[in-house]
Design a protein around this motif. Structure first.
Motif, short mmCIF file in Angstrom:
data_model
loop_
_atom_site.label_atom_id
_atom_site.label_comp_id
_atom_site.label_asym_id
_atom_site.label_seq_id
_atom_site.Cartn_x
_atom_site.Cartn_y
_atom_site.Cartn_z
N HIS A 47 0.84 -1.20 0.00
CA HIS A 47 0.00 0.00 0.00
C HIS A 47 0.87 1.25 0.00
O HIS A 47 2.06 1.21 0.34
CB HIS A 47 -0.90 0.02 1.24
N SER A 48 0.26 2.35 -0.38
CA SER A 48 0.89 3.67 -0.27
C SER A 48 -0.06 4.55 0.55
O SER A 48 -1.28 4.50 0.37
CB SER A 48 1.11 4.31 -1.64
N ARG A 49 0.51 5.34 1.44
CA ARG A 49 -0.29 6.17 2.34
C ARG A 49 -0.08 7.65 2.04
O ARG A 49 1.05 8.13 1.98
CB ARG A 49 0.08 5.89 3.79
N GLY A 50 -1.20 8.36 1.82
CA GLY A 50 -1.14 9.81 1.67
C GLY A 50 -0.38 10.30 0.46
O GLY A 50 0.26 11.36 0.51
N LYS A 51 -0.44 9.56 -0.66
CA LYS A 51 0.27 9.96 -1.88
C LYS A 51 -0.71 10.56 -2.89
O LYS A 51 -1.88 10.21 -2.93
CB LYS A 51 0.98 8.75 -2.49
N LYS A 52 -0.18 11.44 -3.73
CA LYS A 52 -1.02 12.15 -4.68
C LYS A 52 -1.45 11.24 -5.84
O LYS A 52 -0.63 10.51 -6.40
CB LYS A 52 -0.29 13.37 -5.24
N THR A 53 -2.72 11.32 -6.18
CA THR A 53 -3.23 10.61 -7.36
C THR A 53 -3.37 11.60 -8.51
O THR A 53 -2.59 11.59 -9.45
CB THR A 53 -4.58 9.95 -7.04
N GLU A 54 -4.35 12.48 -8.44
CA GLU A 54 -4.53 13.53 -9.45
C GLU A 54 -4.45 14.89 -8.76
O GLU A 54 -5.08 15.09 -7.72
CB GLU A 54 -5.88 13.41 -10.16
N GLY A 55 -3.68 15.81 -9.35
CA GLY A 55 -3.57 17.14 -8.76
C GLY A 55 -3.07 17.07 -7.33
O GLY A 55 -2.05 16.44 -7.04
N ASN A 56 -3.81 17.69 -6.43
CA ASN A 56 -3.44 17.65 -5.01
C ASN A 56 -4.28 16.65 -4.22
O ASN A 56 -4.32 16.70 -2.98
CB ASN A 56 -3.60 19.05 -4.40
N LYS A 57 -4.95 15.74 -4.92
CA LYS A 57 -5.77 14.75 -4.23
C LYS A 57 -4.88 13.70 -3.57
O LYS A 57 -3.99 13.13 -4.21
CB LYS A 57 -6.73 14.07 -5.22
N LYS A 58 -5.14 13.44 -2.30
CA LYS A 58 -4.35 12.48 -1.54
C LYS A 58 -5.25 11.50 -0.80
O LYS A 58 -5.59 11.74 0.37
CB LYS A 58 -3.44 13.20 -0.53
N PRO A 59 -5.65 10.42 -1.42
CA PRO A 59 -6.40 9.40 -0.68
C PRO A 59 -5.55 8.87 0.48
O PRO A 59 -4.32 8.87 0.40
CB PRO A 59 -6.63 8.30 -1.73
N ASP A 60 -6.21 8.43 1.52
CA ASP A 60 -5.45 7.94 2.68
C ASP A 60 -4.61 6.72 2.32
O ASP A 60 -3.44 6.63 2.71
CB ASP A 60 -6.42 7.63 3.83
N PHE A 61 -5.19 5.79 1.57
CA PHE A 61 -4.44 4.58 1.17
C PHE A 61 -4.76 4.21 -0.28
O PHE A 61 -5.93 4.27 -0.68
CB PHE A 61 -4.78 3.39 2.07
#
Length: 398
Positions: free
Chosen positions: A285-299
């Motif tokens: 898993h990855s924690r707090g990483k950017k997906t699109e733009g400044n969006k950061k899902p928790d996991f």
């Protein structure tokens, strides 16, 4: 070991519940600020005139619409001078709880063991109402129904503890260890470390977790960290009270700091313990990483690198949002991780209304709730959610 938080009557003597009538909440019909009591309320509030310090609370699923104020309520016999008749009433001051209420909303007058009162209203059909029902029952009508908890002996489950916390009532484990010596030995002082370090201390303090499910580990670690946090916080608050405050603003600033730290710590602690479970279960898993733009899902599962990798199958990706309580804020996960249509949301929300669950399902959001908390839901609703163990199997399968 599961901590024992005792019975509900350790915190609440009893409660009177009813549906609000039009004449009680709309000033164009009445501005008397009075509620008619029922005979059963005399056991809780007595038969002599008394003024109760009161916290007035409006609970909404949209937390920005919630509010609170402080004042007094007076319990008295309006027919005191009559030789044979009695008519007990509550007189209350103008307050946010009744001002924002509408007909058929739920109203609870909660007598705490310290003699103070909570005057609480919540919209009909809301999650806030469902939480009050979980705590107190749901047999409501136009007149008050009364529950005496000293007679009922209700066990304080994890779900009920979470609801009490939302009402501003902190529960204390009857068999909790004194962790201050452990904290001071590990840190060299009685001061707060960063949240990751503190969560690690809580897991170490709890000890051996062999034989426990992921759901049990999460709850036990959460309870341990919460207990440790409150003990350490009490040391800090007592020290500050001895030092004193310069003025009212200084006191309010400190109070606000304490409340904000509690809230932010709770969310971070939950993520810390979930990350530890993913690590020990071998779940990438990855924690707090950017997906699109400044969006950061928790996991993100299996990793943020795979999420951004061109050609990696979307059906093998998963995301998990984490919120201690969701209520109206669950919609925030909809804008996270555009590549993943099914959003998973982990929460410790103790009760969610059927309407809210249907809305989540329609938005392709699936809840992940620890198995102990799921006991407060009916079977039909439980089938729509996952336990933490279920979610681990899901991401491992991907």
């Amino acid at each position: 070991m599961m901590l024992d938080f005792g019975k509900l009557d350790a915190y609440i003597a009893g409660v009177a519940l009813k549906r609000i009538s039009q004449v009680e909440c709309e000033e164009r019909y009445s501005n008397q600020h009075e509620l008619n009591g029922v005979k059963e309320m005399r056991k809780l509030f007595g038969t002599t005139k008394k003024i109760y310090p009161t916290r007035f609370m409006r609970l909404e699923d949209d937390e920005e619409k919630s509010g609170e104020s402080y004042g007094d309520m007076t319990w008295y016999d309006a027919r005191e001078a009559h030789p044979t008749r009695t008519e007990y009433r509550f007189y209350y001051q103008k307050n946010v709880a009744i001002e924002r209420a509408g007909p058929e909303d739920v109203l609870g007058i909660i007598l705490k063991k310290d003699g103070h009162v909570l005057f609480v209203t919540a919209p009909k059909g809301s999650q806030a109402e469902a939480e009050l029902f979980e705590l107190f029952g749901s047999a409501l009508g136009a007149s008050f129904s009364v529950v005496d908890f000293e007679e009922k002996g209700t066990t304080l489950t994890f779900a009920k503890r979470m609801i009490l916390e939302a009402l501003g009532i902190e529960s204390v484990a009857q068999d909790a260890k004194d962790y201050l010596g452990f904290i001071e030995k590990k840190l060299g002082s009685l001061s707060f470390p960063n949240t990751k370090t503190f969560s690690g201390l809580a897991r170490e303090a709890f000890g051996d977790t062999r034989g426990l499910s992921a759901d049990e580990r999460l709850i036990y670690w959460w309870n341990t960290e919460e207990t440790m946090f409150k003990q350490l916080e009490n040391v800090e608050i007592e020290s500050r009270l001895k030092t004193g405050f310069h003025d009212v603003d200084d006191f309010l600033t400190f109070s606000q700091f304490v409340r904000q730290r509690r809230s932010s710590r709770a969310g971070s602690a939950l993520e810390n313990h979930l990350s530890e479970i993913f690590e020990t279960e071998g779940v990438m898993h990855s924690r707090g990483k950017k997906t699109e733009g400044n969006k950061k899902p928790d996991f993100i599962f299996p990793s943020i690198e795979k999420y951004h990798e061109a050609g990696f199958p979307m059906e093998r990706l998963a995301m998990l949002g984490v919120k201690t309580t969701c209520k109206d804020r669950w919609r925030q996960v909809l804008a996270e991780a555009d590549k993943i249509p099914l959003k998973h949301l982990f929460t410790l929300q103790p009760k969610i209304s059927s309407n809210q669950l249907d809305e989540m399902s329609g938005a392709n959001v699936r809840l992940v709730i620890p198995s102990e908390l799921q006991e407060s839901y009916c079977c039909d609703i439980k089938r729509k959610m996952l336990s933490l163990e279920d979610f681990l199997l899901y991401v491992k399968h991907l």
